[in-house]
Design a protein around this motif. Structure first.
Motif, PDB file in Angstrom:
ATOM      1  N   LEU A 112      -8.924   7.352  -7.532  1.00 38.78           N
ATOM      2  CA  LEU A 112      -8.356   6.283  -8.353  1.00 38.78           C
ATOM      3  C   LEU A 112      -9.061   6.223  -9.707  1.00 38.78           C
ATOM      4  O   LEU A 112      -8.414   6.092 -10.758  1.00 38.78           O
ATOM      5  N   GLU A 124       0.815  -1.224   0.000  1.00 37.68           N
ATOM      6  CA  GLU A 124       0.000   0.000   0.000  1.00 37.68           C
ATOM      7  C   GLU A 124       0.848   1.272   0.000  1.00 37.68           C
ATOM      8  O   GLU A 124       0.438   2.304   0.534  1.00 37.68           O
ATOM      9  N   LEU A 162     -12.659   4.062  -5.279  1.00 38.74           N
ATOM     10  CA  LEU A 162     -12.206   5.340  -4.737  1.00 38.74           C
ATOM     11  C   LEU A 162     -12.234   6.399  -5.839  1.00 38.74           C
ATOM     12  O   LEU A 162     -11.703   6.181  -6.932  1.00 38.74           O
ATOM     13  N   ASP A 211      -1.018   3.592  -5.064  1.00 34.93           N
ATOM     14  CA  ASP A 211      -2.441   3.361  -5.305  1.00 34.93           C
ATOM     15  C   ASP A 211      -2.677   2.590  -6.589  1.00 34.93           C
ATOM     16  O   ASP A 211      -3.658   1.860  -6.716  1.00 34.93           O
ATOM     17  N   LYS A 230     -10.030  -3.662  -3.241  1.00 36.86           N
ATOM     18  CA  LYS A 230     -10.783  -2.930  -2.223  1.00 36.86           C
ATOM     19  C   LYS A 230     -10.836  -1.426  -2.499  1.00 36.86           C
ATOM     20  O   LYS A 230     -11.671  -0.720  -1.939  1.00 36.86           O
ATOM     21  N   ASN A 231      -9.932  -0.939  -3.372  1.00 38.52           N
ATOM     22  CA  ASN A 231      -9.878   0.502  -3.661  1.00 38.52           C
ATOM     23  C   ASN A 231     -10.484   0.869  -5.006  1.00 38.52           C
ATOM     24  O   ASN A 231     -10.448   2.037  -5.388  1.00 38.52           O
ATOM     25  N   TYR A 265      -4.439  -2.363  -9.386  1.00 37.86           N
ATOM     26  CA  TYR A 265      -4.751  -1.696  -8.115  1.00 37.86           C
ATOM     27  C   TYR A 265      -5.367  -2.733  -7.184  1.00 37.86           C
ATOM     28  O   TYR A 265      -5.737  -3.842  -7.612  1.00 37.86           O
ATOM     29  N   GLN A 266      -5.454  -2.393  -5.931  1.00 35.43           N
ATOM     30  CA  GLN A 266      -6.088  -3.305  -4.977  1.00 35.43           C
ATOM     31  C   GLN A 266      -7.603  -3.260  -5.159  1.00 35.43           C
ATOM     32  O   GLN A 266      -8.194  -2.181  -5.257  1.00 35.43           O
TER      33      GLN A 266
END
Length: 290
Positions: free
Chosen positions: A279, A135, A276, A138, A272-273, A269-270
């Motif tokens: 992002l 992390e 966002l 991003d 979970k994000n 990217y992750q």
């Protein structure tokens, strides 16, 4: 210990000469305002006002305290307001990971238009994936879809690799592929890596075999490879996005332009994000930049 709000209430009473008016201005109850004043007077050790009918008259100690405190409180409130304003108008920070060459050639020219503060982390694919998992970034631009838990890849663009040589390098013609391949094997190659990753792909695509050649030089930086080619050290496969300026200045040339190889790039990217807002905004900006 003195409460900051006691000073603000004291200043308001001083300015309005009235506890009730000061309470109304500060949107407090009158008893709460009186309690603030009483607490401050207890801390100071003497009265700060003389209570007169419908008016609060500052004592000499009250006047002295007001003179000392007002500049400090006003400066603190101004600083607080400035911080709030800056926070409201500050650009969001976005952290991007990519290869050095890709960032320099494809992203750096556009970051001023992203409406974001960009912090770049650069390195090879495995390293920038590590940055993502830790992390520290991003979003990353990857040339490989390396397996990693919780990471999502989306297609981004294709980069084209061409055969690049010094401008005066001989470029003979061949009647068949076998002769062409044999000639290529005999040339001095400059590779980014001992494993010849893009060279192996080139050979598989055009000759359906592994390359029967070994690099003369290994330079783990594509700009370093390009500089070595300029000075006659050999040939290599390089992404065409690096070449425009060097081609226009006749520093290098592309040989056999029909013999190229393409490499898919991905944005990662992750998971979970993924929703966002900053992002999503960055991904759209990156798509427009290519």
């Amino acid at each position: 210990m003195v409460d900051f709000e006691w000073y603000r209430s004291f200043i308001s009473i001083y300015k309005h000469s009235s506890v009730s008016e000061a309470a109304r201005t500060r949107m407090m109850t009158q008893p709460a305002m009186s309690q603030h004043l009483a607490s401050l007077e207890a801390e100071v050790g003497e009265p700060l006002f003389t209570r007169a009918p419908r008016k609060m008259i500052p004592t000499e100690r009250g006047k002295a305290l007001y003179t000392q405190v007002v500049p400090l409180i006003e400066a603190l409130e101004e600083t607080t307001q400035t911080l709030k304003t800056n926070a409201a108008t500050a650009l969001p920070v976005i952290r991007i990971g990519s290869a050095h060459e890709f960032f320099r050639e494809k992203l750096a020219p556009h970051i001023g238009s992203f409406q974001m503060r960009v912090i770049a982390y650069l390195g090879v694919a495995s390293k920038i994936l590590e940055f993502l998992l830790e992390e520290k970034v991003d979003l990353i631009v990857m040339s490989q879809k390396l397996s990693a838990p919780g990471v999502e890849y989306i297609p981004y663009m294709q980069e084209e690799f061409a055969l690049v040589a010094p401008p005066d390098f001989g470029e003979p013609t061949f009647d068949d592929k076998d002769s062409f391949e044999a000639w290529l094997c005999s040339q001095p190659w400059i590779s980014y890596d001992l494993d010849l990753p893009i060279i192996r792909r080139f050979w598989r695509e055009h000759f359906q075999k592994r390359p029967q050649t070994h690099p003369t030089h290994v330079v783990p930086d594509l700009h370093g490879v390009l500089k070595a080619i300029e000075h006659g050290a050999g040939i290599s496969l390089l992404p065409t996005f690096m070449l425009d300026d060097h081609l226009s200045r006749n520093k290098v040339k592309i040989m056999y332009p029909s013999y190229t190889v393409h490499n898919d790039l991905y944005l990662a990217y992750q998971v979970k994000n993924r929703n966002l807002p900053h992002l999503k905004t960055l991904i759209e900006a990156l798509k427009k930049a290519v």
